[in-house]
Design an enzyme around this catalytic site. Structure first.
Site, PDB file in Angstrom:
ATOM      1  CG  ASN A   3     -10.837  -2.541  -7.860  1.00  0.00           C
ATOM      2  OD1 ASN A   3     -11.432  -2.101  -8.833  1.00  0.00           O
ATOM      3  ND2 ASN A   3      -9.991  -3.554  -7.951  1.00  0.00           N
TER       4      ASN A   3
ATOM      5  CB  CYS B 222      -7.567  -4.446  -5.464  1.00  0.00           C
ATOM      6  SG  CYS B 222      -9.012  -5.504  -5.602  1.00  0.00           S
ATOM      7  CG  HIS B 223      -5.591 -10.210  -6.525  1.00  0.00           C
ATOM      8  ND1 HIS B 223      -6.204  -9.654  -7.641  1.00  0.00           N
ATOM      9  CD2 HIS B 223      -4.633 -11.039  -6.994  1.00  0.00           C
ATOM     10  CE1 HIS B 223      -5.641 -10.141  -8.730  1.00  0.00           C
ATOM     11  NE2 HIS B 223      -4.674 -10.975  -8.360  1.00  0.00           N
TER      12      HIS B 223
ATOM     13  CE1 TYR C   8      -4.144  -1.886   0.471  1.00  0.00           C
ATOM     14  CE2 TYR C   8      -2.718  -3.311   1.780  1.00  0.00           C
ATOM     15  CZ  TYR C   8      -3.901  -3.097   1.107  1.00  0.00           C
ATOM     16  OH  TYR C   8      -4.847  -4.087   1.060  1.00  0.00           O
TER      17      TYR C   8
ATOM     18  CD  GLU D  21      -2.333 -13.018 -10.030  1.00  0.00           C
ATOM     19  OE1 GLU D  21      -1.400 -12.249  -9.689  1.00  0.00           O
ATOM     20  OE2 GLU D  21      -3.464 -12.613 -10.332  1.00  0.00           O
TER      21      GLU D  21
END
Length: 164
Positions: A117, A125-126, A94, A152
């Site tokens: 979001n 945003c994850h 952040y 991912e």
């Protein structure tokens, strides 16, 4: 003139993604345990989104190119635009986002914008984590954030990406 909004739900391994779009742009993509009713007409952008989500969950897509039109303040849109620069398989904090968008003092505002979001997953945003590498906050639930990051290829400790 208000644009028509078309809706549908997409089943994921994590529950539904409820999608909403105009004729030409995706305006919302949010996790839910309840499916949206499907509108009778479905613009091409919804089919394009579904195809790209299929590819993402099958491990064949790393970046989305669906036309987006999220509603938010100028600051929120600036944060969401920055989130789109975080590559697949990477994370940032952040604080990293705050430094790029508006300065370190904006860290709480960045967190709030991240949480609002309206196009989760596609606007990633994850991929935003705490400065210490912890998984902090996710509107869809931390368990979904953890699953998406693992999907991912991100395992704790997270691989952080400096945005500046």
């Amino acid at each position: 003139m208000v644009a028509n909004i078309y809706t549908c739900s997409y089943q994921t391994p994590l529950g539904y993604l409820n999608l909403a779009a105009t004729e030409s742009h995706l305006v919302s993509c949010l996790f839910s345990d309840i499916a949206y009713p499907i509108t009778s007409e479905q613009p091409g952008v919804l089919q394009q989104t579904i195809t790209q989500l299929d590819e993402y969950f099958a491990g064949k897509r790393r970046q989305f190119d669906v036309p987006l039109q999220p509603e938010g303040t100028e600051f929120q849109r600036k944060v969401w635009e920055q989130l789109n620069s975080i590559p697949f398989g990477k994370t940032c904090s952040y604080m990293d986002v705050a430094k790029v968008v508006s300065g370190e003092k904006a860290i709480r505002a960045v967190g709030a914008a991240n949480g609002k979001n309206p196009i989760c997953l596609i606007v990633p945003c994850h991929r935003v984590i705490g400065s210490d590498g912890s998984l902090t906050g996710y509107a869809g639930g931390l368990w979904r954030k953890e699953w998406l990051l693992a999907h991912e290829g991100i395992r704790q400790p997270a691989k952080q990406l400096a945005l500046f």
